[in-house]
Scaffold this motif. Structure first.
Motif, PDB file in Angstrom:
ATOM      1  N   MET A   1       9.704  53.870  15.027  1.00 37.07           N
ATOM      2  CA  MET A   1       8.497  53.301  15.641  1.00 37.07           C
ATOM      3  C   MET A   1       8.560  53.395  17.153  1.00 37.07           C
ATOM      4  O   MET A   1       7.557  53.550  17.827  1.00 37.07           O
ATOM      5  N   THR A   2       9.763  53.290  17.746  1.00 38.67           N
ATOM      6  CA  THR A   2       9.884  53.334  19.196  1.00 38.67           C
ATOM      7  C   THR A   2       9.697  54.752  19.707  1.00 38.67           C
ATOM      8  O   THR A   2       9.929  55.727  19.012  1.00 38.67           O
ATOM      9  N   SER A   3       9.296  54.851  20.978  1.00 42.15           N
ATOM     10  CA  SER A   3       9.079  56.140  21.606  1.00 42.15           C
ATOM     11  C   SER A   3      10.378  56.912  21.701  1.00 42.15           C
ATOM     12  O   SER A   3      11.442  56.351  21.970  1.00 42.15           O
ATOM     13  N   LYS A   4      10.317  58.239  21.468  1.00 42.36           N
ATOM     14  CA  LYS A   4      11.487  59.093  21.615  1.00 42.36           C
ATOM     15  C   LYS A   4      11.508  59.785  22.974  1.00 42.36           C
ATOM     16  O   LYS A   4      12.411  60.564  23.268  1.00 42.36           O
ATOM     17  N   ALA A   5      10.509  59.521  23.811  1.00 42.61           N
ATOM     18  CA  ALA A   5      10.426  60.155  25.119  1.00 42.61           C
ATOM     19  C   ALA A   5      11.572  59.692  26.006  1.00 42.61           C
ATOM     20  O   ALA A   5      12.123  58.606  25.836  1.00 42.61           O
ATOM     21  N   ASN A   6      11.926  60.531  26.956  1.00 38.08           N
ATOM     22  CA  ASN A   6      12.951  60.168  27.924  1.00 38.08           C
ATOM     23  C   ASN A   6      12.296  59.404  29.064  1.00 38.08           C
ATOM     24  O   ASN A   6      11.347  59.878  29.673  1.00 38.08           O
ATOM     25  N   HIS A   7      12.813  58.223  29.349  1.00 41.54           N
ATOM     26  CA  HIS A   7      12.244  57.374  30.394  1.00 41.54           C
ATOM     27  C   HIS A   7      13.196  57.235  31.586  1.00 41.54           C
ATOM     28  O   HIS A   7      13.187  56.216  32.270  1.00 41.54           O
ATOM     29  N   SER A   8      13.992  58.264  31.813  1.00 45.70           N
ATOM     30  CA  SER A   8      14.942  58.241  32.928  1.00 45.70           C
ATOM     31  C   SER A   8      14.208  58.000  34.242  1.00 45.70           C
ATOM     32  O   SER A   8      13.127  58.566  34.484  1.00 45.70           O
ATOM     33  N   GLY A   9      14.789  57.171  35.070  1.00 45.96           N
ATOM     34  CA  GLY A   9      14.182  56.856  36.357  1.00 45.96           C
ATOM     35  C   GLY A   9      13.294  55.635  36.323  1.00 45.96           C
ATOM     36  O   GLY A   9      12.931  55.112  37.375  1.00 45.96           O
ATOM     37  N   LYS A  10      12.949  55.177  35.129  1.00 45.50           N
ATOM     38  CA  LYS A  10      12.117  53.982  35.014  1.00 45.50           C
ATOM     39  C   LYS A  10      12.983  52.719  34.994  1.00 45.50           C
ATOM     40  O   LYS A  10      14.153  52.765  34.621  1.00 45.50           O
ATOM     41  N   VAL A  11      12.361  51.609  35.378  1.00 51.58           N
ATOM     42  CA  VAL A  11      13.082  50.345  35.491  1.00 51.58           C
ATOM     43  C   VAL A  11      12.424  49.303  34.587  1.00 51.58           C
ATOM     44  O   VAL A  11      11.200  49.149  34.597  1.00 51.58           O
ATOM     45  N   ALA A  12      13.243  48.615  33.810  1.00 52.11           N
ATOM     46  CA  ALA A  12      12.752  47.561  32.915  1.00 52.11           C
ATOM     47  C   ALA A  12      13.509  46.273  33.184  1.00 52.11           C
ATOM     48  O   ALA A  12      14.712  46.283  33.433  1.00 52.11           O
ATOM     49  N   LEU A  13      12.796  45.171  33.125  1.00 54.28           N
ATOM     50  CA  LEU A  13      13.396  43.841  33.273  1.00 54.28           C
ATOM     51  C   LEU A  13      13.081  43.039  32.019  1.00 54.28           C
ATOM     52  O   LEU A  13      11.921  42.949  31.601  1.00 54.28           O
TER      53      LEU A  13
END
Length: 235
Positions: A1-13
């Motif tokens: 269900m979760t995205s398989k895209a690469n999210h390198s460089g993004k920031v999550a809190l």
């Protein structure tokens, strides 16, 4: 269900300290390439937990009950990253199951509202500019179905009414942030195996996966909705 895209460089809190659902959400986001910040009052405990999740996970001091706590944390994130791509609000306390609306635990109720509603409002206000700076920001409000009038019953009056208030705030924030490209949704992880729900809850992993689904929605994804496992729930 979760995205398989690469999210390198993004920031999550992710807020909520070192609870199992928080750590599993952080682990999943880190696996997708996010730099993950775990918001917690006790940074030492947060750092110990973060080390188990990978090199791109760390703790950041954040106490949502302090009037200036969220603003201080937001200033730190701005100084280091200039933006925030994902904010997961999971800070909550006091499931007052034994109380009744006509027999409330007044002190518990006040503390619950201070954290679950006022605290959540503080962090949304503090981090909204950084989410807007992302232009693809995602604000995920973790909100169990006990906050939905459609499924309410007796018991836990402070927790349930506080969550219902937070759901209303979610809808308002979604409308106000739509123009900035920020998607705002509430997500129920269901009754998962946490310190609150053991041993009757389902495994933490699918609950966290539903949170990550909302955190990685495409730009044309829904906003202002309430979901579990990617499926819409009634408010």
């Amino acid at each position: 269900m979760t995205s398989k895209a690469n999210h390198s460089g993004k920031v999550a809190l992710v807020t909520g300290g070192n609870r199992r659902i928080v750590l599993e959400t952080g682990r999943l986001l880190a696996a997708l390439g996010f730099t993950v910040l775990i918001g917690i009052r006790d940074v030492a405990k947060g750092e110990a937990a973060a080390k188990k999740l990978g090199s791109n996970v760390e703790a950041i001091a954040l106490d949502v009950t302090l009037p200036e706590g969220p603003a201080v944390a937001a200033a730190e994130v701005e100084r280091r990253f200039r933006r925030l791509d994902v904010f997961v609000n999971n800070a909550a306390i006091h499931y007052d199951l034994s109380a009744r609306a006509l027999r409330p635990h007044r002190t518990v109720g006040r503390k619950a509202f201070e954290t679950n509603v006022v605290g959540a409002w503080r962090v949304a206000f503090a981090f909204a500019p950084l989410l807007s700076a992302s232009r693809h920001g995602r604000l995920v409000v973790v909100s169990p179905e006990g906050g939905s009038p459609a499924s309410m019953d007796s018991g836990a009056p402070a927790y349930s009414t506080g969550r219902a208030t937070l759901n209303a705030l979610t809808r308002i924030l979604a409308a106000e942030l739509r123009g900035a490209g920020v998607l705002v949704n509430a997500v129920s992880p269901d009754w998962v195996e946490t310190d609150m729900a053991r041993p009757s809850g389902r495994p933490v992993a699918p609950g966290a996966a539903g949170i990550v689904w909302a955190a990685t929605l495409p730009d044309d994804g829904p906003t202002g909705g309430f979901f579990r496992d990617g499926k819409r729930l009634p408010w």
